[in-house]
Design a protein around this motif. Structure first.
Motif, mmCIF file in Angstrom:
data_model
loop_
_atom_site.group_PDB
_atom_site.id
_atom_site.type_symbol
_atom_site.label_atom_id
_atom_site.label_comp_id
_atom_site.label_asym_id
_atom_site.label_seq_id
_atom_site.Cartn_x
_atom_site.Cartn_y
_atom_site.Cartn_z
ATOM 1 N N ARG A 55 13.638 -1.981 8.736
ATOM 2 C CA ARG A 55 12.442 -2.490 8.079
ATOM 3 C C ARG A 55 12.846 -3.074 6.730
ATOM 4 O O ARG A 55 13.391 -2.371 5.873
ATOM 5 C CB ARG A 55 11.409 -1.385 7.871
ATOM 6 C CG ARG A 55 10.060 -1.920 7.359
ATOM 7 C CD ARG A 55 9.069 -0.798 7.159
ATOM 8 N NE ARG A 55 9.400 0.014 5.996
ATOM 9 C CZ ARG A 55 8.787 1.169 5.699
ATOM 10 N NH1 ARG A 55 7.868 1.649 6.523
ATOM 11 N NH2 ARG A 55 9.134 1.843 4.632
ATOM 12 N N ARG B 72 4.830 -6.215 8.350
ATOM 13 C CA ARG B 72 3.453 -5.850 8.691
ATOM 14 C C ARG B 72 2.467 -6.012 7.552
ATOM 15 O O ARG B 72 1.307 -6.348 7.772
ATOM 16 C CB ARG B 72 3.422 -4.402 9.190
ATOM 17 C CG ARG B 72 4.216 -4.153 10.458
ATOM 18 C CD ARG B 72 4.172 -2.690 10.839
ATOM 19 N NE ARG B 72 4.783 -1.855 9.793
ATOM 20 C CZ ARG B 72 4.742 -0.521 9.773
ATOM 21 N NH1 ARG B 72 4.096 0.122 10.728
ATOM 22 N NH2 ARG B 72 5.341 0.155 8.806
ATOM 23 N N VAL B 73 2.896 -5.749 6.334
ATOM 24 C CA VAL B 73 1.970 -5.703 5.209
ATOM 25 C C VAL B 73 2.507 -6.534 4.059
ATOM 26 O O VAL B 73 3.693 -6.488 3.741
ATOM 27 C CB VAL B 73 1.731 -4.251 4.740
ATOM 28 C CG1 VAL B 73 0.807 -4.223 3.530
ATOM 29 C CG2 VAL B 73 1.154 -3.410 5.867
ATOM 30 N N CYS C 19 -2.802 -7.440 5.964
ATOM 31 C CA CYS C 19 -2.352 -6.537 7.014
ATOM 32 C C CYS C 19 -2.565 -7.194 8.373
ATOM 33 O O CYS C 19 -3.715 -7.391 8.798
ATOM 34 C CB CYS C 19 -3.119 -5.213 6.961
ATOM 35 S SG CYS C 19 -3.053 -4.411 5.334
ATOM 36 N N HIS C 20 -1.459 -7.514 9.050
ATOM 37 C CA HIS C 20 -1.547 -8.108 10.385
ATOM 38 C C HIS C 20 -2.500 -9.304 10.394
ATOM 39 O O HIS C 20 -3.387 -9.425 11.243
ATOM 40 C CB HIS C 20 -1.991 -7.070 11.416
ATOM 41 C CG HIS C 20 -1.044 -5.915 11.517
ATOM 42 N ND1 HIS C 20 0.223 -6.047 12.017
ATOM 43 C CD2 HIS C 20 -1.182 -4.615 11.169
ATOM 44 C CE1 HIS C 20 0.824 -4.855 11.991
ATOM 45 N NE2 HIS C 20 -0.004 -3.983 11.479
#
Length: 538
Positions: free
Chosen positions: A467, A494-495, A518-519
């Motif tokens: 990540r 993701r964020v 977010c997404h």
């Protein structure tokens, strides 16, 4: 007795307890913590501290001093606000940089902008402005400048004692009052613009009592701390041997006079027993101390010859270790409840800590970034751990368990990687000093690499996948030669989080507007303001 040692440059010595490196009991009384306005997470403490090796009779009492950053051009010694001390070379020419002999990490720079001024520049962006307030005084703080442009002014009495600290708007943050040549009271500003007062009492030139802080506008409060002292040892040193707290607790500290062997046939007293007795008839906590023979923090027996006023350990070419063992004693039957032996190397770094309790033993060994040779040949990150190994075992035998944590650091003290005992690894990278266009401004002082660029989390065996989080930074204000650097965004797969700053209407602090993505869904939080009033602590 001019005892100089880097053993005093570790936090334990300033903790108000027995320091396991030196065997000395010291006390530190925090008078105030200074914070800048806005989102900067920095602070500076102003405190009174006691050391038995300080034999000067000052306005604060024998053995006591108030924290300040000072440069003594005669002794070539730099003392920081934290109490750390370093040997230096002589003053540089105007525009030059002071060479600090005993400091390796590149987290501090001292410059001489003109003939009468020194700038102590820290990695966190804070600058302490030092000048000589009289011909008999060393260079001392006359102002602290935080990275947001806020300036706090330090003023002194005609005799040279600190009198007050003023804020950006000339409000009094700290006021010290003197009477009959002694510090009598300290008023420190707290929340709401009120002042907390502390009073001081002396006996035969020694600080013997201080009150707990109370509201200056309220009646006098006598509750406080009481100090007792040993009679002067043969070498003239005195130590604190008794402390009573306002809640009724008491500490008794006992010394052995012929403690650490020192140069020229002298000895430095050291603590052999420290008993803390709480109030309400609770059982006391008793600690005893034993020390290595033939070696100690001063470098005894000085195979290369004793050097007064220098750290004699730093001139030892071979290996040199010394240790201190602390034991907790059961107050009812005098049995040993637990023991911890701490071993230090010639650079005063903790290399092993062995704790024994109830038949179980934990041994932690710490490897540092050492190189062969003397202190000048060591890398900048010498004092930062490289590998921490902890072994757990039963004294009676059986299976042992061992865990390791591996750490990589750079010359500025930034952590580059950390591998936990679980195998999870974190890797970090930083923007260069000159910054990166569109992503990070240059360091405002052009001295330190400190702004995080990427953080990569690597799980064990690559499952799940790595990540990666990327960071950008912005400068405030956007134009001009003076600015500070703040986080602008952080983003992983993701964020994403973005922050924008604007001037708060009631002061110079900045407010933040946060946006979270977010997404592909956008969540916009309400803008909020940071504190407009300065935060005070004591």
């Amino acid at each position: 007795m001019d005892v100089y040692s880097q053993a005093f440059n570790f936090n334990a010595y300033l903790s108000g307890a027995v320091d396991t490196r030196t065997g000395h009991y010291s006390v530190r009384i925090n008078l105030m913590t200074l914070y800048p306005m806005g989102p900067l997470e920095v602070s500076r403490d102003i405190a009174l501290s006691f050391s038995m090796l300080n034999t000067a009779s000052s306005v604060y009492g024998t053995g006591w001093r108030i924290s300040n950053t000072e440069f003594d051009s005669t002794r070539l010694r730099l003392t920081l606000l934290t109490g750390e001390q370093f040997k230096t070379q002589s003053l540089p020419a105007v525009g030059g940089t002071l060479i600090i002999k005993d400091n390796k990490l590149k987290n501090l720079v001292v410059r001489r902008p003109d003939t009468s001024t020194l700038h102590v520049i820290y990695k966190d962006g804070t600058v302490e402005v030092l000048q000589r307030t009289s011909s008999s005084m060393p260079y001392r703080i006359v102002a602290i400048e935080f990275e947001n442009g806020e300036r706090m002014k330090w003023e002194y009495t005609l005799g040279g004692s600190l009198e007050r600290v003023l804020g950006q708007n000339q409000e009094v943050l700290l006021q010290l009052s003197y009477s009959s040549g002694r510090l009598a009271a300290v008023d420190s500003r707290v929340d709401g613009g009120r002042y907390a007062r502390t009073r001081f009492t002396y006996t035969s030139g020694k600080l013997t009592a201080i009150t707990a802080p109370y509201d200056r506008d309220e009646p006098f409060q006598s509750a406080g701390f009481v100090f007792g002292y040993t009679p002067a040892f043969r070498n003239g040193l005195i130590g604190i041997n008794r402390v009573k707290s306002p809640m009724g607790g008491e500490e008794i500290i006992r010394y052995v006079e012929n403690g650490h062997q020192y140069g020229n046939g002298q000895y430095i007293p050291r603590v052999y027993s420290w008993v803390q007795t709480p109030a309400s008839s609770q059982l006391p906590i008793t600690r005893t101390y034993t020390y290595s023979t033939g070696s100690n923090f001063t470098g005894y027996p000085y195979s290369g010859g004793f050097r007064e006023g220098e750290d004699n350990l730093y001139v030892i070419g071979g290996d040199y270790n010394y240790w201190v063992e602390e034991r907790y004693i059961d107050p009812q039957d005098s049995t040993v409840l637990s023991s911890t032996r701490s071993t230090f190397n010639k650079f005063h770094l903790l290399i092993e800590e062995q704790t024994l309790r109830e038949g179980a033993q934990a041994t932690t060994t710490i490897a540092y970034n050492t190189a062969s040779g003397l202190f000048p040949a060591q890398p900048a990150n010498l004092q930062l751990p490289r590998l921490i190994t902890t072994r757990y075992e039963l004294v009676a035998g059986g299976t042992t368990r061992e865990v390791q944590v591996a750490i990589e650091t750079d010359e500025y003290g930034n952590e580059l990687s950390r591998t936990e005992a679980s195998g999870v690894r974190t890797e970090l990278s930083y923007y260069p000093i000159n910054g990166e266009s569109g992503k990070c401004p240059a360091d405002p002082h052009g001295l330190f690499q400190r702004y995080l660029k990427q953080e990569r989390l690597i799980p064990v065996a690559g499952n799940p996948t790595d990540r990666l989080t990327e960071y950008t930074h912005t400068r405030i204000p956007a134009t001009g030669s003076s600015y500070c650097v703040l986080l602008a965004s952080s983003q992983d797969a993701r964020v994403s989080q973005q922050q924008s700053y604007y001037d708060a209407p009631l002061g110079t602090a900045w407010a933040i507007e946060k946006q979270h993505f977010c997404h592909r869904r956008t969540i916009v939080s309400q803008p909020f303001q940071l504190h407009h009033e300065r935060r005070y602590a004591q």
